[in-house]
Design an enzyme around this catalytic site. Structure first.
Site, PDB file in Angstrom:
ATOM      1  CB  SER A 128      -0.863  -0.027   1.269  1.00 37.96           C
ATOM      2  OG  SER A 128      -1.441   1.223   1.508  1.00 37.96           O
ATOM      3  CE1 TYR A 154      -3.914  -2.515   5.755  1.00 45.69           C
ATOM      4  CE2 TYR A 154      -3.372  -0.228   5.225  1.00 45.69           C
ATOM      5  CZ  TYR A 154      -3.669  -1.516   4.813  1.00 45.69           C
ATOM      6  OH  TYR A 154      -3.707  -1.816   3.469  1.00 45.69           O
ATOM      7  CE  LYS A 158      -1.469  -4.363   3.589  1.00 46.08           C
ATOM      8  NZ  LYS A 158      -1.744  -5.690   3.059  1.00 46.08           N
TER       9      LYS A 158
HETATM   10  P1  NAD Z   1     -11.155  -6.740   1.524  1.00 46.66           P
HETATM   11  O1  NAD Z   1     -11.357  -6.721   2.991  1.00 46.66           O
HETATM   12  O2  NAD Z   1     -12.307  -6.433   0.636  1.00 46.66           O
HETATM   13  O3  NAD Z   1     -10.563  -8.151   1.076  1.00 46.66           O
HETATM   14  C1  NAD Z   1      -9.774  -8.947   1.908  1.00 46.66           C
HETATM   15  C2  NAD Z   1     -10.373 -10.342   1.894  1.00 46.66           C
HETATM   16  O4  NAD Z   1      -9.549 -11.184   2.703  1.00 46.66           O
HETATM   17  C3  NAD Z   1     -11.786 -10.390   2.471  1.00 46.66           C
HETATM   18  O5  NAD Z   1     -12.623 -11.081   1.570  1.00 46.66           O
HETATM   19  C4  NAD Z   1     -11.622 -11.162   3.781  1.00 46.66           C
HETATM   20  O6  NAD Z   1     -12.756 -11.964   4.061  1.00 46.66           O
HETATM   21  C5  NAD Z   1     -10.388 -11.981   3.499  1.00 46.66           C
HETATM   22  N1  NAD Z   1      -9.591 -12.332   4.693  1.00 46.66           N
HETATM   23  C6  NAD Z   1      -8.960 -11.499   5.553  1.00 46.66           C
HETATM   24  N2  NAD Z   1      -8.277 -12.214   6.460  1.00 46.66           N
HETATM   25  C7  NAD Z   1      -8.490 -13.532   6.168  1.00 46.66           C
HETATM   26  C8  NAD Z   1      -8.050 -14.741   6.740  1.00 46.66           C
HETATM   27  N3  NAD Z   1      -7.244 -14.792   7.801  1.00 46.66           N
HETATM   28  N4  NAD Z   1      -8.459 -15.899   6.171  1.00 46.66           N
HETATM   29  C9  NAD Z   1      -9.279 -15.900   5.077  1.00 46.66           C
HETATM   30  N5  NAD Z   1      -9.715 -14.777   4.500  1.00 46.66           N
HETATM   31  C10 NAD Z   1      -9.320 -13.596   5.043  1.00 46.66           C
HETATM   32  O7  NAD Z   1      -9.937  -5.756   1.214  1.00 46.66           O
HETATM   33  P2  NAD Z   1      -9.373  -5.215  -0.181  1.00 46.66           P
HETATM   34  O8  NAD Z   1      -9.680  -3.780  -0.276  1.00 46.66           O
HETATM   35  O9  NAD Z   1      -9.761  -6.120  -1.271  1.00 46.66           O
HETATM   36  O10 NAD Z   1      -7.823  -5.335   0.111  1.00 46.66           O
HETATM   37  C11 NAD Z   1      -7.068  -6.461  -0.309  1.00 46.66           C
HETATM   38  C12 NAD Z   1      -5.609  -6.254   0.062  1.00 46.66           C
HETATM   39  O11 NAD Z   1      -5.137  -5.041  -0.540  1.00 46.66           O
HETATM   40  C13 NAD Z   1      -5.351  -6.101   1.557  1.00 46.66           C
HETATM   41  O12 NAD Z   1      -4.138  -6.741   1.861  1.00 46.66           O
HETATM   42  C14 NAD Z   1      -5.232  -4.616   1.744  1.00 46.66           C
HETATM   43  O13 NAD Z   1      -4.431  -4.287   2.852  1.00 46.66           O
HETATM   44  C15 NAD Z   1      -4.548  -4.213   0.453  1.00 46.66           C
HETATM   45  N6  NAD Z   1      -4.780  -2.809   0.082  1.00 46.66           N
HETATM   46  C16 NAD Z   1      -6.058  -2.333  -0.010  1.00 46.66           C
HETATM   47  C17 NAD Z   1      -6.265  -1.001  -0.352  1.00 46.66           C
HETATM   48  C18 NAD Z   1      -7.660  -0.438  -0.400  1.00 46.66           C
HETATM   49  O14 NAD Z   1      -7.809   0.780  -0.316  1.00 46.66           O
HETATM   50  N7  NAD Z   1      -8.712  -1.230  -0.555  1.00 46.66           N
HETATM   51  C19 NAD Z   1      -5.176  -0.173  -0.638  1.00 46.66           C
HETATM   52  C20 NAD Z   1      -3.890  -0.704  -0.543  1.00 46.66           C
HETATM   53  C21 NAD Z   1      -3.705  -2.024  -0.186  1.00 46.66           C
HETATM   54  C1  WQD Z   2      -9.624   9.710   0.734  1.00 48.50           C
HETATM   55  C2  WQD Z   2      -9.805  11.209   0.909  1.00 48.50           C
HETATM   56  C3  WQD Z   2     -10.090  11.937   3.188  1.00 48.50           C
HETATM   57  C4  WQD Z   2     -13.975  10.046   3.821  1.00 48.50           C
HETATM   58  C5  WQD Z   2      -6.831   4.819   2.791  1.00 48.50           C
HETATM   59  C6  WQD Z   2      -5.722   4.204   3.589  1.00 48.50           C
HETATM   60  C7  WQD Z   2      -4.594   3.810   2.682  1.00 48.50           C
HETATM   61  C8  WQD Z   2      -5.092   2.918   1.563  1.00 48.50           C
HETATM   62  C9  WQD Z   2      -6.196   3.584   0.817  1.00 48.50           C
HETATM   63  C10 WQD Z   2      -5.004   0.635   2.269  1.00 48.50           C
HETATM   64  C11 WQD Z   2      -9.030  11.772   2.097  1.00 48.50           C
HETATM   65  C12 WQD Z   2     -11.320  12.224   2.367  1.00 48.50           C
HETATM   66  C13 WQD Z   2     -12.794  10.477   3.254  1.00 48.50           C
HETATM   67  C14 WQD Z   2     -14.961  11.019   4.162  1.00 48.50           C
HETATM   68  C15 WQD Z   2     -13.532  12.755   3.300  1.00 48.50           C
HETATM   69  N1  WQD Z   2      -5.639   1.697   2.035  1.00 48.50           N
HETATM   70  N2  WQD Z   2     -12.580  11.803   2.996  1.00 48.50           N
HETATM   71  N3  WQD Z   2     -14.696  12.340   3.883  1.00 48.50           N
HETATM   72  O1  WQD Z   2      -7.178   7.792   3.704  1.00 48.50           O
HETATM   73  O2  WQD Z   2      -6.433   8.266   1.329  1.00 48.50           O
HETATM   74  O3  WQD Z   2      -6.351   5.990   2.178  1.00 48.50           O
HETATM   75  O4  WQD Z   2      -7.245   3.909   1.747  1.00 48.50           O
HETATM   76  O5  WQD Z   2      -3.846   0.392   2.182  1.00 48.50           O
HETATM   77  O6  WQD Z   2      -3.675   3.149   3.466  1.00 48.50           O
HETATM   78  O7  WQD Z   2      -5.271   5.161   4.531  1.00 48.50           O
HETATM   79  O8  WQD Z   2      -8.550   6.970   1.716  1.00 48.50           O
HETATM   80  O9  WQD Z   2     -10.907   6.939   1.062  1.00 48.50           O
HETATM   81  O10 WQD Z   2     -10.328   7.173   3.518  1.00 48.50           O
HETATM   82  O11 WQD Z   2      -9.880   9.070   1.976  1.00 48.50           O
HETATM   83  O12 WQD Z   2     -13.341  13.951   3.075  1.00 48.50           O
HETATM   84  O13 WQD Z   2     -16.031  10.710   4.705  1.00 48.50           O
HETATM   85  O14 WQD Z   2     -11.176  11.478   1.182  1.00 48.50           O
HETATM   86  O15 WQD Z   2      -9.808  12.980   4.075  1.00 48.50           O
HETATM   87  O16 WQD Z   2      -8.550  13.021   1.728  1.00 48.50           O
HETATM   88  P1  WQD Z   2      -7.089   7.378   2.313  1.00 48.50           P
HETATM   89  P2  WQD Z   2      -9.986   7.470   2.113  1.00 48.50           P
END
Ligand code: NAD
Ligand code: WQD
Length: 347
Positions: A128, A154, A158
């Site tokens: 991330s 969190y 990572k």
């Molecule tokens: P998500 O929660 O939708 O998907 C994760 C899935 O993993 C879920 O379906 C959950 O049920 C499953 N899971 C979690 N722990 C488990 C376990 N121990 N055993 C079996 N299943 C398990 O999240 P996402 O948004 O799809 O994110 C996927 C990956 O990408 C994560 O590692 C997250 O940290 C990373 N990531 C997400 C974002 C984002 O903004 N969505 C950004 C950067 C990185």
């Molecule tokens: C986006 C923008 C808020 C909600 C997060 C994690 C990051 C990564 C991606 C996993 C920001 C603004 C939000 C609201 C708002 N995930 N906002 N009102 O914080 O950039 O990133 O998701 O790895 O690690 O931190 O994403 O969607 O929460 O916010 O104004 O009700 O929207 O301030 O500027 P963020 P977000």
């Protein structure tokens, strides 16, 4: 390249995982999904099957359960692993750090130990942009930008996972590692069959916004209006989740072709920043409605402005984002409406 490659996809019922499963199948690979639905729902698997018009392989298993996971590795000969399974909510991780360290570290350790035991050579990890923290000088981050002290448990998981993977590649194993550092995934599959699940009150901007648009939430608060940006609101690199899914297919293909052992890191973003107000205005345009929103206080821990230098993804993986922010917001809105219409039990 070998036909019909089997790819283990942990967390494949989740938001990014389910979209990646679709694109893996479209590219001729056979994903084996492991998920226990702790943050998903069986209807997402049905949605994937609806899109690809075939049954998918699914195992309901806790990825932290070494013995149960060993059985999955015994059943299939994996060519690669994409490890998504983790908890991902920044705020929750501050409240429940042990839960986050336990799941995010142990699920990786189990996958890596089994990759070593069963000689699976290709490993793709969901990292991330959170690892960069608040960029020091420029808002554009390259893979060489410093990884700063994490501002949440969190984010720390990572960073620790990336460290575990780097140490593993230095230890004489045959595992090639690709860490993809995603920026802000938004949107949904254009079919509307899969998308980000509305479990609980959303923290992220897009689900909050679409639920406000749908009248489920009353009002969206924009966190801060006095940032040092063009319109005073924070800037992020929002990427369509299907583009992100494509990056995983390109990543797996690239890993398969590489010789030797390495630990590679690649940013996955569009390379462009958008402000919160731009997102709201684009939503109002594509949904053709007036959103109920107001300015509020800054949210603790928010970075002012960050977006990806995505040139390495292009040069190394031959990947760039193809879909626009408007596409992503339209698809998110379509998903929101479709899900609500088809679901009486909305968690
Ligand atoms: P998500 O929660 O939708 O998907 C994760 C899935 O993993 C879920 O379906 C959950 O049920 C499953 N899971 C979690 N722990 C488990 C376990 N121990 N055993 C079996 N299943 C398990 O999240 P996402 O948004 O799809 O994110 C996927 C990956 O990408 C994560 O590692 C997250 O940290 C990373 N990531 C997400 C974002 C984002 O903004 N969505 C950004 C950067 C990185
Ligand atoms: C986006 C923008 C808020 C909600 C997060 C994690 C990051 C990564 C991606 C996993 C920001 C603004 C939000 C609201 C708002 N995930 N906002 N009102 O914080 O950039 O990133 O998701 O790895 O690690 O931190 O994403 O969607 O929460 O916010 O104004 O009700 O929207 O301030 O500027 P963020 P977000």
């Amino acid at each position: 390249m070998k036909q019909n490659m089997h790819i283990l996809v942990t967390g494949g019922a989740g938001y990014i995982g389910s979209h990646t499963v679709v694109e893996l199948i479209n590219s001729g690979k056979i994903p084996v999904i492991v998920d226990d639905f702790r943050n998903s729902d069986p209807r997402i698997i049905k949605g994937v099957e609806e899109i690809v018009q075939q049954k998918v392989i699914f195992k309901k298993v806790d990825v932290c359960d070494l013995n149960a996971m060993r059985k999955v590795f015994e059943e299939y000969s994996f060519d690669g692993i994409i490890h998504f399974a983790a908890y991902k909510a920044v705020g929750e991780s501050v409240q429940e750090p042990l839960m986050y360290y336990n799941n995010n570290l142990n699920s990786l350790l189990v996958c890596l130990m089994l990759a070593k035991e069963f000689e699976v050579k290709n490993f793709l990890f969901s990292s991330s942009c959170t690892v960069y923290g608040e960029p020091e000088s420029s808002p554009v981050v390259t893979e060489e930008s410093p990884v700063l002290e994490a501002n949440s448990p969190y984010g720390a998981t990572k960073q620790m996972c990336e460290r575990i993977l780097a140490d593993t590649t230095k230890s004489g194993t045959n595992i090639k590692v690709l860490n993809l550092r995603y920026f802000n995934p938004i949107g949904a599959h254009h079919s509307g069959f899969i998308g980000e699940l509305p479990i609980g009150r959303p923290n992220n901007l897009l689900p909050y916004l679409t639920q406000t648009g749908a009248g489920i939430l009353e009002e969206l608060t924009v966190f801060g209006s006095d940032y040092n940006t063009d319109d005073g609101t924070c800037v992020r690199d929002y990427i369509h989740v299907s583009d992100l899914a494509d990056a995983h297919v390109k990543g797996v293909d690239w890993l398969m072709k590489q010789e030797g052992v390495f630990n590679e890191v690649v940013n996955i973003g569009t390379g462009h920043g958008a402000s919160v107000l731009e997102i709201i205005h684009t939503f109002e345009k594509v949904a053709n409605l007036k959103l109920n929103w107001k300015f509020g206080e800054r949210r603790a821990g928010d970075v002012e402005k960050i977006y990806a230098d995505a040139s390495k993804a292009k040069s190394l993986l031959n990947w760039t984002a193809n879909r626009t922010m408007e596409d992503a917001i339209r698809d998110a809105w379509n998903w929101e409406q479709k899900w609500r219409n088809e679901t009486t039990d909305n968690h």
